[in-house]
Write a protein that holds these residues in place. Structure first.
Motif, PDB file in Angstrom:
ATOM      1  N   GLU A   6      -6.371   7.744  -4.047  1.00 32.82           N
ATOM      2  CA  GLU A   6      -6.571   8.062  -2.807  1.00 32.82           C
ATOM      3  C   GLU A   6      -4.902   9.239  -2.419  1.00 32.82           C
ATOM      4  O   GLU A   6      -5.254  10.159  -1.699  1.00 32.82           O
ATOM      5  CB  GLU A   6      -6.274   6.888  -1.691  1.00 32.82           C
ATOM      6  CG  GLU A   6      -7.615   6.118  -1.704  1.00 32.82           C
ATOM      7  CD  GLU A   6      -8.755   6.866  -1.116  1.00 32.82           C
ATOM      8  OE1 GLU A   6      -8.477   7.738  -0.416  1.00 32.82           O
ATOM      9  OE2 GLU A   6      -9.846   6.352  -1.347  1.00 32.82           O
ATOM     10  N   ALA A   7      -4.023   8.851  -3.271  1.00 34.86           N
ATOM     11  CA  ALA A   7      -2.759   9.460  -2.977  1.00 34.86           C
ATOM     12  C   ALA A   7      -3.214  10.950  -3.703  1.00 34.86           C
ATOM     13  O   ALA A   7      -2.583  11.891  -2.999  1.00 34.86           O
ATOM     14  CB  ALA A   7      -1.680   8.745  -3.556  1.00 34.86           C
ATOM     15  N   ASN A  14      -6.908   2.466  -7.539  1.00 38.98           N
ATOM     16  CA  ASN A  14      -7.369   3.233  -6.328  1.00 38.98           C
ATOM     17  C   ASN A  14      -6.734   3.653  -5.552  1.00 38.98           C
ATOM     18  O   ASN A  14      -6.869   4.669  -4.889  1.00 38.98           O
ATOM     19  CB  ASN A  14      -8.331   2.000  -5.673  1.00 38.98           C
ATOM     20  CG  ASN A  14      -9.624   1.318  -6.550  1.00 38.98           C
ATOM     21  OD1 ASN A  14     -10.208   1.910  -7.556  1.00 38.98           O
ATOM     22  ND2 ASN A  14      -9.658   0.175  -6.356  1.00 38.98           N
ATOM     23  N   GLU A  15      -5.363   3.140  -5.392  1.00 41.26           N
ATOM     24  CA  GLU A  15      -4.297   3.759  -4.440  1.00 41.26           C
ATOM     25  C   GLU A  15      -3.992   5.080  -4.898  1.00 41.26           C
ATOM     26  O   GLU A  15      -3.650   6.113  -4.135  1.00 41.26           O
ATOM     27  CB  GLU A  15      -3.169   2.649  -4.387  1.00 41.26           C
ATOM     28  CG  GLU A  15      -3.285   1.562  -3.500  1.00 41.26           C
ATOM     29  CD  GLU A  15      -3.432   1.742  -2.178  1.00 41.26           C
ATOM     30  OE1 GLU A  15      -2.538   2.498  -1.459  1.00 41.26           O
ATOM     31  OE2 GLU A  15      -4.418   1.378  -1.412  1.00 41.26           O
ATOM     32  N   ARG A  71      -0.206   6.350   3.582  1.00 41.55           N
ATOM     33  CA  ARG A  71      -1.135   7.250   3.807  1.00 41.55           C
ATOM     34  C   ARG A  71      -0.640   8.499   4.401  1.00 41.55           C
ATOM     35  O   ARG A  71       0.067   8.619   5.555  1.00 41.55           O
ATOM     36  CB  ARG A  71      -2.364   6.782   4.548  1.00 41.55           C
ATOM     37  CG  ARG A  71      -3.052   5.479   3.961  1.00 41.55           C
ATOM     38  CD  ARG A  71      -4.100   5.828   2.944  1.00 41.55           C
ATOM     39  NE  ARG A  71      -3.811   6.460   1.741  1.00 41.55           N
ATOM     40  CZ  ARG A  71      -3.419   5.726   0.568  1.00 41.55           C
ATOM     41  NH1 ARG A  71      -3.624   4.480   0.796  1.00 41.55           N
ATOM     42  NH2 ARG A  71      -2.970   6.331  -0.359  1.00 41.55           N
ATOM     43  N   TYR A 102      -6.083  -2.363  -8.243  1.00 39.99           N
ATOM     44  CA  TYR A 102      -5.760  -2.164  -6.944  1.00 39.99           C
ATOM     45  C   TYR A 102      -4.988  -0.827  -6.881  1.00 39.99           C
ATOM     46  O   TYR A 102      -5.388   0.256  -6.184  1.00 39.99           O
ATOM     47  CB  TYR A 102      -5.026  -3.142  -6.427  1.00 39.99           C
ATOM     48  CG  TYR A 102      -4.326  -2.779  -5.026  1.00 39.99           C
ATOM     49  CD1 TYR A 102      -5.414  -3.004  -3.716  1.00 39.99           C
ATOM     50  CD2 TYR A 102      -3.116  -2.523  -4.391  1.00 39.99           C
ATOM     51  CE1 TYR A 102      -4.708  -2.727  -2.670  1.00 39.99           C
ATOM     52  CE2 TYR A 102      -2.598  -2.205  -3.445  1.00 39.99           C
ATOM     53  CZ  TYR A 102      -3.400  -2.300  -2.385  1.00 39.99           C
ATOM     54  OH  TYR A 102      -2.729  -2.270  -1.079  1.00 39.99           O
ATOM     55  N   TYR A 103      -3.839  -0.572  -7.767  1.00 40.12           N
ATOM     56  CA  TYR A 103      -3.184   0.683  -7.559  1.00 40.12           C
ATOM     57  C   TYR A 103      -3.715   1.760  -8.224  1.00 40.12           C
ATOM     58  O   TYR A 103      -3.436   3.065  -8.045  1.00 40.12           O
ATOM     59  CB  TYR A 103      -1.715   0.245  -8.506  1.00 40.12           C
ATOM     60  CG  TYR A 103      -0.851  -0.429  -7.415  1.00 40.12           C
ATOM     61  CD1 TYR A 103      -0.195   0.150  -6.102  1.00 40.12           C
ATOM     62  CD2 TYR A 103      -0.388  -1.764  -7.579  1.00 40.12           C
ATOM     63  CE1 TYR A 103       0.457  -0.502  -5.424  1.00 40.12           C
ATOM     64  CE2 TYR A 103       0.212  -2.561  -6.712  1.00 40.12           C
ATOM     65  CZ  TYR A 103       1.009  -2.044  -5.498  1.00 40.12           C
ATOM     66  OH  TYR A 103       1.727  -2.585  -4.699  1.00 40.12           O
ATOM     67  N   THR A 132       0.822  -1.330   0.058  1.00 43.62           N
ATOM     68  CA  THR A 132      -0.028  -0.075   0.014  1.00 43.62           C
ATOM     69  C   THR A 132       0.740   1.479   0.044  1.00 43.62           C
ATOM     70  O   THR A 132       1.958   1.171   0.496  1.00 43.62           O
ATOM     71  CB  THR A 132      -0.910   0.029   1.204  1.00 43.62           C
ATOM     72  OG1 THR A 132      -0.118   0.134   2.398  1.00 43.62           O
ATOM     73  CG2 THR A 132      -1.806  -1.215   1.208  1.00 43.62           C
ATOM     74  N   LEU A 133       0.473   2.334  -0.968  1.00 46.54           N
ATOM     75  CA  LEU A 133       1.119   3.575  -0.426  1.00 46.54           C
ATOM     76  C   LEU A 133       0.906   4.119   0.857  1.00 46.54           C
ATOM     77  O   LEU A 133      -0.154   3.788   1.513  1.00 46.54           O
ATOM     78  CB  LEU A 133       0.530   4.477  -1.547  1.00 46.54           C
ATOM     79  CG  LEU A 133       0.371   4.131  -2.944  1.00 46.54           C
ATOM     80  CD1 LEU A 133       0.124   5.206  -3.751  1.00 46.54           C
ATOM     81  CD2 LEU A 133       1.762   3.853  -3.565  1.00 46.54           C
ATOM     82  N   ASN A 140       6.185   6.860  -2.006  1.00 46.59           N
ATOM     83  CA  ASN A 140       5.263   6.443  -2.826  1.00 46.59           C
ATOM     84  C   ASN A 140       5.730   6.462  -4.220  1.00 46.59           C
ATOM     85  O   ASN A 140       5.167   5.591  -4.811  1.00 46.59           O
ATOM     86  CB  ASN A 140       3.828   7.347  -2.571  1.00 46.59           C
ATOM     87  CG  ASN A 140       3.343   7.137  -0.984  1.00 46.59           C
ATOM     88  OD1 ASN A 140       3.549   5.980  -0.704  1.00 46.59           O
ATOM     89  ND2 ASN A 140       2.394   7.992  -0.885  1.00 46.59           N
TER      90      ASN A 140
END
Length: 406
Positions: free
Chosen positions: A165-166, A161-162, A83, A158-159, A80-81, A131
């Protein structure tokens, strides 16, 4: 301060002394063994470098694992990146306390809060760069840690979506620290304004651009993988039919629309030559005879020395441009039309007017265009399909309206 230095030196010396156990724990777990091994594990456990997982089994401290992973640029599957929400909340609270301490004249508290705020800004900057390093590592290896096409599709989604968010968190960082920079100038805290501008706000545009580039690359990879999945499915159906009908004489295909792969290519004429590395005695004699019949070689005349040419200040290198695919060219045309007309355009109806996009299905076009347009800041409105008879808790959409905010 001197006491802290001594403690840190002893800590790093102990970790270095038992480095083999740290390396073993990075790849898995560490279990108890003989007396000497148990003493070394206890030493690392007391330093909190190892954490007890269960009876007689230890794992590496997650913070130490992250540090080693950053050094090795080796990340786990579906990493995960980092947060930034918690750091943003803490930065907002520290800034309020910094202003209150300056207004009340509490210089000692202000200096202590400034050190904490400085460390937090550095932590946010490092998290963003980490990140980016993770995304670049995944893109350069083409997701080498996946086993098949379906896993690649899941990882791409998945990435995507990541990254979304980033980008949202980057927007929050931009709004917060731009506000802090302006308020620090008004409150006379120029050292805070200079630190924030130098470490964060002046680099946010570059970081955001790099994250959007990674988002565009992953979305294109997802689009191509979806098309490849459809081709593999068709190929598997043909292979299944051939296995079930091994005695079938085949079927006729009209020559007017037959693919090129069905036609046999014309042979390329090849002229044989003697291999000088493994020739027989007769072939060697023929080669020597041929060499004797060759005319003497003309020796080049000596060229008089000339002055060296003037140094070239700039050398224009030819840049090779990759020809865009039809759907990418059509997307650029759609963006230009959106900015020119400033009215909403239906993506599905727009595709029907472009014969170049007939090789794409409506679902493929809407998937590709919506992701790319959203990354360009275009406002999207999903048109709900109320006439569908499918019973599903999700809202079904058969078209998307795209518009550019005035």
């Amino acid at each position: 301060m001197s006491e802290w230095v001594d403690q840190i030196e002893r800590l790093l010396h102990a970790v270095s002394k038992h480095g083999d156990l740290v390396a073993e724990a990075f790849s898995g777990t560490v279990e108890l063994g003989d007396r000497q091994r148990n003493q070394r594990i206890d030493a690392l456990s007391n330093l909190k470098a190892l954490k007890s997982q269960e009876e007689g089994v230890y794992r590496l401290n997650p913070r130490l694992r992250d540090f080693i992973s950053d050094y090795l640029v080796s990340y786990r599957a579906f990493q995960t990146l980092t947060r930034l929400a918690g750091a943003i909340h803490q930065a907002r609270a520290l800034w309020r306390e910094l202003r209150a301490a300056r207004e009340l004249g509490e210089e000692s508290d202000w200096e202590h809060l400034y050190v904490s705020f400085d460390d937090l800004v550095a932590d946010i900057s490092y998290s963003i760069e980490r990140n980016l390093s993770l995304l670049h590592s995944l893109l350069s290896t083409q997701y080498g840690d996946v086993a098949n096409l379906k896993a690649k599709l899941r990882q791409n989604k998945y990435y995507i979506n990541e990254i979304s968010e980033a980008l949202n968190e980057m927007t929050q960082v931009h709004e917060l620290f731009n506000g802090i920079e302006s308020e620090a100038l008004g409150a006379g805290m120029l050292v805070v304004r200079s630190m924030v501008k130098r470490r964060l706000t002046s680099r946010l545009l570059m970081w955001t651009s790099q994250i959007k580039d990674a988002q565009a690359t992953i979305s294109r990879s997802l689009f191509r993988a979806r098309r490849l999945e459809e081709r593999v499915r068709k190929l598997s159906r043909v292979s299944h039919w051939l296995r079930q009908n091994r005695s079938s004489p085949g079927f006729e295909v009209a020559l007017s629309n037959a693919p090129d792969s069905l036609f046999r290519a014309d042979p390329i004429p090849v002229k044989s030559h003697i291999d000088v590395r493994g020739a027989s005695e007769g072939e060697k004699a023929a080669l020597l005879e041929a060499i004797r019949r060759m005319p003497p070689r003309n020796m080049p005349r000596p060229v008089p020395e000339r002055l060296p040419p003037l140094p070239v200040l700039e050398e224009q290198l030819a840049v090779e441009y990759e020809e865009p695919e039809p759907h990418e060219a059509m997307l650029e045309a759609l963006l230009a039309e959106l900015h020119r007309k400033s009215v909403a355009i239906g993506l599905r109806n727009w595709k029907e007017q472009k014969p170049m996009l007939d090789y794409l299905s409506d679902e493929e076009w809407l998937l590709f265009a919506s992701i790319q347009l959203q990354s360009e800041g275009v406002h999207l409105t999903f048109v709900l399909n109320s006439a569908s008879g499918i019973q599903t808790p999700n809202e079904l959409s058969d078209d998307i309206l795209a518009s550019v905010a005035s």
